[in-house]
Structures are given as structure tokens and as C-alpha cells.
Design an enzyme around this catalytic site. Structure first.
Site, PDB file in Angstrom:
ATOM      1  N   CYS A 112       0.852  -0.950  -0.117  1.00  0.00           N
ATOM      2  CA  CYS A 112      -0.171   0.086   0.124  1.00  0.00           C
ATOM      3  C   CYS A 112       0.971   1.137  -0.091  1.00  0.00           C
ATOM      4  O   CYS A 112       1.727   1.379   1.039  1.00  0.00           O
ATOM      5  CB  CYS A 112      -1.022   0.083   1.173  1.00  0.00           C
ATOM      6  SG  CYS A 112      -1.975   1.524   1.608  1.00  0.00           S
ATOM      7  N   CYS A 126     -10.512  10.621   8.996  1.00  0.00           N
ATOM      8  CA  CYS A 126      -9.136  10.202   8.510  1.00  0.00           C
ATOM      9  C   CYS A 126      -8.096  10.828   9.315  1.00  0.00           C
ATOM     10  O   CYS A 126      -7.977  12.029   8.903  1.00  0.00           O
ATOM     11  CB  CYS A 126      -9.225  10.118   6.974  1.00  0.00           C
ATOM     12  SG  CYS A 126      -7.558   9.774   6.176  1.00  0.00           S
ATOM     13  N   GLU A 169      -4.518  11.687  -1.679  1.00  0.00           N
ATOM     14  CA  GLU A 169      -5.257  11.299  -2.551  1.00  0.00           C
ATOM     15  C   GLU A 169      -4.892  11.495  -4.067  1.00  0.00           C
ATOM     16  O   GLU A 169      -4.268  12.439  -4.589  1.00  0.00           O
ATOM     17  CB  GLU A 169      -6.304  12.417  -2.573  1.00  0.00           C
ATOM     18  CG  GLU A 169      -7.644  12.528  -3.727  1.00  0.00           C
ATOM     19  CD  GLU A 169      -7.991  11.296  -4.216  1.00  0.00           C
ATOM     20  OE1 GLU A 169      -8.528  10.592  -3.166  1.00  0.00           O
ATOM     21  OE2 GLU A 169      -8.103  11.084  -5.578  1.00  0.00           O
TER      22      GLU A 169
HETATM   23  N1  SAH Z   1      -7.418   9.311  -0.660  1.00  0.00           N
HETATM   24  C1  SAH Z   1      -7.767   8.027  -1.211  1.00  0.00           C
HETATM   25  C2  SAH Z   1      -6.634   6.989  -0.938  1.00  0.00           C
HETATM   26  C3  SAH Z   1      -6.375   6.697   0.438  1.00  0.00           C
HETATM   27  S1  SAH Z   1      -7.035   5.385   0.935  1.00  0.00           S
HETATM   28  C4  SAH Z   1      -9.131   7.540  -0.665  1.00  0.00           C
HETATM   29  O1  SAH Z   1      -9.722   8.236   0.312  1.00  0.00           O
HETATM   30  O2  SAH Z   1      -9.753   6.696  -1.265  1.00  0.00           O
HETATM   31  C5  SAH Z   1      -7.645   5.511   2.513  1.00  0.00           C
HETATM   32  C6  SAH Z   1      -8.555   4.546   2.668  1.00  0.00           C
HETATM   33  O3  SAH Z   1      -8.962   4.492   4.293  1.00  0.00           O
HETATM   34  C7  SAH Z   1     -10.015   5.144   2.293  1.00  0.00           C
HETATM   35  O4  SAH Z   1     -10.782   3.986   1.781  1.00  0.00           O
HETATM   36  C8  SAH Z   1     -10.723   5.686   3.333  1.00  0.00           C
HETATM   37  O5  SAH Z   1     -12.097   5.569   3.202  1.00  0.00           O
HETATM   38  C9  SAH Z   1     -10.270   4.685   4.605  1.00  0.00           C
HETATM   39  N2  SAH Z   1     -10.070   5.369   5.866  1.00  0.00           N
HETATM   40  C10 SAH Z   1      -9.673   6.566   6.428  1.00  0.00           C
HETATM   41  N3  SAH Z   1      -9.827   6.746   7.465  1.00  0.00           N
HETATM   42  C11 SAH Z   1     -10.305   5.652   8.072  1.00  0.00           C
HETATM   43  C12 SAH Z   1     -10.785   5.153   9.317  1.00  0.00           C
HETATM   44  N4  SAH Z   1     -10.542   5.733  10.568  1.00  0.00           N
HETATM   45  N5  SAH Z   1     -11.210   3.669   9.608  1.00  0.00           N
HETATM   46  C13 SAH Z   1     -11.126   2.874   8.356  1.00  0.00           C
HETATM   47  N6  SAH Z   1     -10.960   3.339   7.286  1.00  0.00           N
HETATM   48  C14 SAH Z   1     -10.500   4.451   6.976  1.00  0.00           C
HETATM   49 FE1  SF4 Z   2      -8.120  10.275   4.008  1.00  0.00          FE
HETATM   50 FE2  SF4 Z   2      -7.470  12.038   2.013  1.00  0.00          FE
HETATM   51 FE3  SF4 Z   2      -8.538   9.549   1.426  1.00  0.00          FE
HETATM   52 FE4  SF4 Z   2      -9.907  11.390   2.708  1.00  0.00          FE
HETATM   53  S1  SF4 Z   2      -9.163  11.602   0.539  1.00  0.00           S
HETATM   54  S2  SF4 Z   2      -9.923   9.144   3.221  1.00  0.00           S
HETATM   55  S3  SF4 Z   2      -8.563  12.613   3.941  1.00  0.00           S
HETATM   56  S4  SF4 Z   2      -6.363   9.805   2.611  1.00  0.00           S
END
Ligand code: SAH
Ligand code: SF4
Length: 352
Positions: A112, A126, A169
Site C-alpha cells: 500500500c 481520517c 489522494e
Molecule cells: N485518498 C484515497 C486513498 C487513501 S485510501 C481515498 O480516500 O480513497 C484511505 C482509505 O482508508 C479510504 O478508503 C478511506 O475511506 C479509509 N479510511 C480512512 N480513515 C479511516 C478510518 N479511520 N477507519 C477505516 N478506514 C478509513
Molecule cells: Fe483520508 Fe485524504 Fe483519503 Fe480522505 S481523501 S480518506 S482525507 S487520504
């Protein structure tokens, strides 16, 4: 070009696609095929100096070294979870720290990777989002998470899948992300299949459409709510691109037979986890070729939300199944070392 060549004047070869290396060396009056030789050295041997490129003439090595360089991320630290997940902290040349996570599957490992230092999108659930945004990663910094992990960790050889689900992102750092994908998938280098790469986005609809034109990677979308009110509350991006706009973009995403878009859905206690939410979600996605990854919310220090009970999670999943969707609950791995979804923040402090 979007990326910056931080404080070095020399061109970093690791920021270049094969086409760009070809252009670069033909500017030096060299044969095009030498670009493939260079790519092999960079990504199949993992070397970091021109001296080691033994099939290039000494004169050429000296010439190229005077105007180009080979950057390299440094592994600052690795942490191991009780469940086998490993978090790798990389130190960037400007001192920032990013994280990659090695996730053990049945017969291989998934890596990842991060695409930004921090994230601008501000999702409420997040930790990366809460931590704020520093900068975009360069193509070289995205690619090197893979290269360095491959050559410098015991699991490296067995990395089969790459998911862009770490910090940041990817579609907000679009050019550099696409360039990194091109480098990672080039046959002269690591030669990963595009089908082994997944880009995860919070839903920047026009960039999803662009990604479908520029690459053929897998798409994952962090959905997290079945209505605009809830989604807009959790994810500010939804105020710009509504769920309807997002679904339209997903429908336009080209996919070969039997491929599906993954919708990630964090289950948050009392916010988006009711039977009604599941029913609405099922209706919403009617006609979209997709599957669901349900992720129980990972609590972190200071988080305002709670993880639902196992029974609630199961009930939610069963409703999607009743509607003939594939839905799996993804046990988040590496929670004890803050390596699980949404827990990455790129600091060394307070992570243990
Ligand atoms: N920014 C992109 C890629 C980062 S992925 C995106 O948001 O898709 C991060 C992943 O972790 C996303 O699927 C998000 O929904 C998930 N995520 C973020 N915070 C989280 C949390 N506290 N518990 C579980 N999943 C979480
Ligand atoms: Fe976290 Fe950014 Fe993905 Fe939102 S877009 S879940 S803030 S990494």
C-alpha cells in the site's frame, strides 16, 4: 511538468518514464535502446549509481552523471504488527516522512503506497486528513516505495499487488501518479501488470474519467455513505462532486469483462451503518458493476467516531448480499502500529 526537482539541478532519472529517458539520452546523441538498459538497472537491479551500469561505456556514464542523478528513498524504520502487517517509514530528501504498508495475503504481499505527504481532502474520519497537507509526492517518490521495498525487505520479492491507498489522494496528484504507474508497469523495469495496481480515490469525478482514458488500472472509490447529506458531512469533496456525479463517472470508467469497481465503505457507529443505509446503498448502485469492501471504522487517538458492533457490521453486509452484491468485510490489519486504513500520518512520534 508538475513535479519539482527539489534543490538539485540535475535531472532525476527516476522521475522519467521510458519515453522521457529516451528523449533525454537522444538529446545526448545516444541510441534509443540505451534507455531500456538504464531502466533495467534502475528497477531490476535497484542500483543507485551510474558506475554500476556496466553495459554502458565509461564515457557515457561520466557524461550522464554530470547532468543526471538517481534519487533514492531511505528506509527510516520498519514496524511489525502482531498480525504480520509491516509499516515502512521512508525519509524523503527534504526530510518529510511517508509510509507504505506491506499486507500479507495468502500467497503473496500487497504493498500500500502513499501519493502525497498528508492529504488536503479533509475527510472527518481520517487521521491522514486531520494531519493536514504538506506536498505532492514526485513520481520518483511514489515509484521508489515499490522499488526500495522490493529490494530491501524480506517480503520484497513476493509483492504482487500495489494499492494506492496510503497517505494522500492520488487523483489530487494526478500527473505524478499516472507517471508513476507508467514507470511501475514498464516492461523494461519492474513490469507490473496494470491489473495488479489499484488506485483508490475519495471521488474526484472528472479525474476518474481522465484516469479511465490514460490507464487501465483498477479503480476503488471511497464511498462511505448512501446519501449526499451524510457523505457531504463526512467527506467535503462530496459538496463539489455529488454522489450522482460520482456514479456517472464510475459508469464511464472502462472495464474489461468481469472487472468491477470496488466501493469502500467505512462503517461508522450510528452515522452510516443502519439497515436503511444498506438498503439505500443497494438501490443506489443498481446497474453499476461493483463490489463492496466494508471497513469497520478504525478508531485513533482523538477520533470522534466509534466502530459498530460485529453484529451491526454483519447485518449491513447481509443486506447487500441479499441484493446480490459481493460484499466483504475487510479486517483492517496493523492497527496496533497505526498501519490500518486511515491511520497513516507520516510521523515517527507516538506511533507505538
Ligand atoms: N485518498 C484515497 C486513498 C487513501 S485510501 C481515498 O480516500 O480513497 C484511505 C482509505 O482508508 C479510504 O478508503 C478511506 O475511506 C479509509 N479510511 C480512512 N480513515 C479511516 C478510518 N479511520 N477507519 C477505516 N478506514 C478509513
Ligand atoms: Fe483520508 Fe485524504 Fe483519503 Fe480522505 S481523501 S480518506 S482525507 S487520504
Amino acid at each position: 511538468m508538475q513535479h519539482r526537482e527539489n534543490h538539485h539541478k540535475k535531472h532525476d532519472l527516476k522521475n522519467m518514464t521510458l519515453d522521457e529517458i529516451e528523449l533525454f539520452i537522444s538529446g545526448l546523441g545516444k541510441e534509443k535502446y540505451r534507455a531500456k538498459q538504464i531502466m533495467k538497472w534502475l528497477y531490476r537491479s535497484g542500483i543507485t549509481s551510474f558506475n554500476e551500469m556496466s553495459d554502458l561505456s565509461k564515457a557515457f556514464r561520466a557524461e550522464i552523471e554530470s547532468i543526471a542523478r538517481i534519487s533514492s528513498l531511505m528506509i527510516e524504520e520498519t514496524q511489525k504488527s502482531v498480525d504480520g502487517t509491516k509499516k515502512i517509514l521512508f525519509r524523503l530528501e527534504d526530510g518529510n516522512v511517508i509510509e507504505s504498508v506491506l499486507i500479507r495475503e495468502k500467497n503473496h504481499w500487497t504493498l500500500c503506497v502513499s501519493t502525497q505527504v498528508g492529504c488536503q481532502m479533509g475527510c472527518r474520519f481520517c487521521l491522514t486528513g486531520k494531519y493536514g497537507f504538506k506536498r505532492n509526492l514526485l513520481p520518483s517518490e511514489i515509484v521508489d516505495q515499490v522499488t526500495i521495498s522490493r529490494f530491501n525487505t524480506p517480503e520484497g520479492n513476493d509483492i504482487k499487488n500495489i494499492v494506492m491507498m496510503g497517505m494522500g489522494e492520488p487523483l489530487a496528484n494526478y500527473e505524478n501518479t499516472v507517471k508513476a504507474i507508467k514507470i511501475i508497469t514498464n516492461d523494461a523495469g519492474m513490469g507490473f501488470s496494470k491489473r495488479k495496481i489499484t488506485v483508490s480515490t475519495c471521488g474526484i469525478a472528472p479525474m476518474i474519467e481522465q484516469l479511465g482514458k490514460d490507464t487501465s488500472v483498477n479503480l476503488a472509490v471511497s464511498l462511505n455513505a448512501p446519501d449526499n447529506d451524510t457523505r457531504g458531512y463526512l467527506m467535503p469533496i462530496n459538496r463539489l462532486y455529488s454522489i450522482e456525479r460520482l456514479i456517472a463517472a464510475c459508469k464511464s470508467f472502462p472495464m474489461p469483462q468481469r472487472r468491477r469497481i470496488t466501493f469502500e465503505y467505512i462503517l461508522i457507529d450510528g452515522i452510516n451503518d443502519s439497515d436503511g443505509d444498506a438498503e439505500r446503498l443497494a438501490n443506489l448502485m443498481n446497474g453499476v458493476r461493483c463490489k463492496f469492501n466494508l471497513i469497520p471504522f478504525n478508531e485513533f487517538p482523538g477520533s470522534e467516531f466509534k466502530t459498530p458492533s460485529d453484529a451491526r457490521i454483519d447485518a449491513f453486509r447481509k443486506i447487500l448480499i441479499k441484493h446480490k452484491y459481493t460484499a466483504v468485510t475487510r479486517a483492517s490489519k496493523g492497527r496496533d502500529i497505526l498501519a490500518a486504513c486511515g491511520q497513516l500520518r507520516g510521523t515517527k512520534e507516538n506511533t507505538r
